[in-house]
Design an enzyme around this catalytic site. Structure first.
Site, PDB file in Angstrom:
ATOM      1  CE1 TYR A 207      -3.022   3.140   0.936  1.00  0.00           C
ATOM      2  CE2 TYR A 207      -1.785   3.226   2.800  1.00  0.00           C
ATOM      3  CZ  TYR A 207      -2.796   3.917   1.810  1.00  0.00           C
ATOM      4  OH  TYR A 207      -3.452   4.996   2.170  1.00  0.00           O
TER       5      TYR A 207
ATOM      6  CE  LYS B 268       0.212  16.088  -1.319  1.00  0.00           C
ATOM      7  NZ  LYS B 268      -0.550  15.166  -1.752  1.00  0.00           N
TER       8      LYS B 268
ATOM      9  CG  HIS C 254      -1.870  11.786  -4.901  1.00  0.00           C
ATOM     10  ND1 HIS C 254      -2.769  12.585  -4.241  1.00  0.00           N
ATOM     11  CD2 HIS C 254      -1.717  10.883  -3.920  1.00  0.00           C
ATOM     12  CE1 HIS C 254      -3.424  12.207  -3.397  1.00  0.00           C
ATOM     13  NE2 HIS C 254      -2.761  10.888  -3.032  1.00  0.00           N
TER      14      HIS C 254
HETATM   15  C1  FMN Z   1       0.395   5.576   1.176  1.00  0.00           C
HETATM   16  C2  FMN Z   1       0.042   7.100   0.772  1.00  0.00           C
HETATM   17  C3  FMN Z   1      -1.113   7.679   1.218  1.00  0.00           C
HETATM   18  C4  FMN Z   1      -1.191   8.879   0.879  1.00  0.00           C
HETATM   19  N1  FMN Z   1      -2.431   9.538   1.304  1.00  0.00           N
HETATM   20  C5  FMN Z   1      -2.628  11.035   0.810  1.00  0.00           C
HETATM   21  C6  FMN Z   1      -3.651  11.649   1.330  1.00  0.00           C
HETATM   22  O1  FMN Z   1      -4.587  11.176   2.294  1.00  0.00           O
HETATM   23  N2  FMN Z   1      -3.821  12.947   1.124  1.00  0.00           N
HETATM   24  C7  FMN Z   1      -2.994  13.561   0.101  1.00  0.00           C
HETATM   25  O2  FMN Z   1      -3.166  14.622  -0.169  1.00  0.00           O
HETATM   26  N3  FMN Z   1      -1.989  12.688  -0.482  1.00  0.00           N
HETATM   27  C8  FMN Z   1      -1.915  11.519  -0.108  1.00  0.00           C
HETATM   28  N4  FMN Z   1      -0.661  11.103  -0.510  1.00  0.00           N
HETATM   29  C9  FMN Z   1       0.263  11.399  -1.427  1.00  0.00           C
HETATM   30  C10 FMN Z   1       1.495  12.217  -0.699  1.00  0.00           C
HETATM   31  O3  FMN Z   1       0.801  13.448   0.420  1.00  0.00           O
HETATM   32  C11 FMN Z   1       2.467  12.838  -1.198  1.00  0.00           C
HETATM   33  O4  FMN Z   1       2.079  13.591  -2.608  1.00  0.00           O
HETATM   34  C12 FMN Z   1       3.355  11.489  -1.943  1.00  0.00           C
HETATM   35  O5  FMN Z   1       3.438  10.609  -0.944  1.00  0.00           O
HETATM   36  C13 FMN Z   1       4.734  12.182  -2.378  1.00  0.00           C
HETATM   37  O6  FMN Z   1       5.398  10.913  -3.161  1.00  0.00           O
HETATM   38  P1  FMN Z   1       6.544  10.332  -2.267  1.00  0.00           P
HETATM   39  O7  FMN Z   1       5.787   9.424  -1.443  1.00  0.00           O
HETATM   40  O8  FMN Z   1       7.421   9.689  -3.137  1.00  0.00           O
HETATM   41  O9  FMN Z   1       7.448  11.367  -1.443  1.00  0.00           O
HETATM   42  C14 FMN Z   1      -0.311   9.755  -0.173  1.00  0.00           C
HETATM   43  C15 FMN Z   1       0.817   8.924  -0.365  1.00  0.00           C
HETATM   44  C16 FMN Z   1       1.098   7.644   0.079  1.00  0.00           C
HETATM   45  C17 FMN Z   1       2.435   6.860  -0.385  1.00  0.00           C
END
Ligand code: FMN
Length: 381
Positions: free
Chosen positions: A30, A257, A281
């Protein structure tokens, strides 16, 4: 910096490797997965690797300063903790540990609307470093109550995510039956009992729940229905009119964002955004998405005077943070890196992840002979 932890985990790749051994496969997949065929995820890495920096060895810069000032506040580092939903699946109380670490190291912590820690608890731990991410609910009363709670908890920076108009297609999660609460299958039971640290910590903390959303969602109709209710409640498509409504009802800084184009950046700022997070994301929504690092400089050139430009996606080291800063970001967020940190090291993981990323960033600045993070664009080839 904790030397004992350092001998176990000296970079984010180490944290990821340890996390993989400590948590069940459905939780690890996940976290680490992208969407569809992981092309956007892979491209984030590929594009970051195309960014090169040129040292100025004869520069007279003896002290380096990694602090970052935005929205009138100075943070110790230009690295923030990105919002991650279902955080308690990766490690119980993950968001609390990260919030504590953010406060201790004076960096921003962004709580997801769908994290398994409530606004109030996260704000208590992160204190003035608490930011809140909103997936705007369809229901206006629910929306304004969430904003009221965030404001009351002391939040000054609201992050509205605009890049989830559709549930993404994640084959791993589909096969693993990942849902809140997790679908119980023989496979998931096996994965759980073969990861006793996670199983015990989860048993102690209790099954993760969407703590922020609890007051609004009917949980009496069975588990599957609850998950559906949450998906329904938060599936508002965020267009300009929704952004303007939120702008009108939020008096703090509004940060949008999920920006990947100059057009969207301009629209968001025209709607009153004070900041933008250029992001795909983490490659989890659109497999053909452009990588943020490919568009960041153009967005910065166009809107940098009108809004605070920040970025995320694909950060696996302090070197990557330097790359984003060199292309114009003023704050760089990491999602997975911090989750691997807490999955690998529990309550010590948030702080250790910050230590690693910040030490690596500092080393890059020293090596470049670059005095501070805002001078990094001058070192881009
Ligand atoms: C497991 C997971 C859950 C995420 N859930 C959200 C969320 O609830 N809201 C959101 O704006 N971004 C969410 N994101 C995106 C992160 O905020 C972010 O944009 C992203 O993780 C950046 O990339 P990186 O994991 O390579 O650093 C999620 C990312 C991951 C990996």
């Amino acid at each position: 910096m904790n030397e004992k932890l350092l001998s176990r985990a000296a970079n984010i790749a180490d944290l990821k490797r340890i996390a993989k051994t400590r948590i069940p496969a459905f939780a690890f997949e996940y976290l680490m997965g992208g969407c569809n065929d992981d092309r956007a995820l892979t491209n984030n890495r590929h594009q970051l690797d195309q960014i090169f920096l040129q040292p100025r060895n004869l520069n007279h810069a003896t002290v380096v300063d990694t602090s970052a000032t935005l929205f009138g506040r100075t943070y110790d580092s230009p690295i923030g903790i990105a919002p991650v939903g279902l955080s308690g699946v990766a490690w119980p109380r993950a968001s609390e540990f990260q919030a504590q670490a953010a406060h201790k190291h004076n960096i921003p912590f962004v709580l997801s609307s769908v994290a398994t820690t409530s606004i109030e608890t996260a704000a208590r731990h992160a204190k003035e470093n608490f930011w809140f991410q909103l997936y705007p609910p369809r229901d206006l009363e629910m929306r304004s109550d969430m904003l009221r709670r965030a404001r009351y908890a002391g939040c000054e920076n609201l992050v509205v995510t605009v890049d989830v108009p559709s549930l993404s297609w994640r084959p791993r999660d589909i096969k693993n039956g990942l849902a809140i609460p997790p679908r119980i299958s023989l496979k998931s039971v096996y994965q759980t009992i073969t990861h006793p640290h996670w199983a015990i910590a989860t048993a102690k903390a209790g099954m993760p729940e969407f703590e922020t959303l609890k007051p609004y969602i009917n949980t009496s109709q069975g588990l599957k229905k609850t998950a559906q209710n949450i998906r329904h409640a938060l599936r508002e498509i965020v267009d300009e009119s929704v952004l303007r409504q939120i702008r009108d009802s939020w008096h703090g800084n509004l940060i949008v964002k999920g920006i990947l184009s100059i057009d969207d950046a301009r629209s968001a700022v025209d709607c009153g955004a004070d900041g933008l997070i250029v992001s795909n994301h983490g490659g989890r929504q659109l497999d053909a998405a452009v990588s943020p690092i490919q568009v960041l400089s153009d967005i910065k050139d166009e809107l940098g005077e009108r809004a605070v430009i920040m970025a995320d996606s694909g950060v696996e080291s302090g070197v990557d943070v330097a790359r984003y800063l060199a292309c114009g970001a003023r704050m760089v967020f990491a999602g997975r890196a911090f989750m691997y940190g807490v999955s690998a090291l529990g309550r010590y993981g948030g702080a250790h992840t910050i230590d690693i990323l910040n030490s690596e960033l500092r080393q890059v600045l020293e090596q470049l002979r670059c005095p501070n993070t805002s001078a990094l664009p001058d070192y881009l080839t």
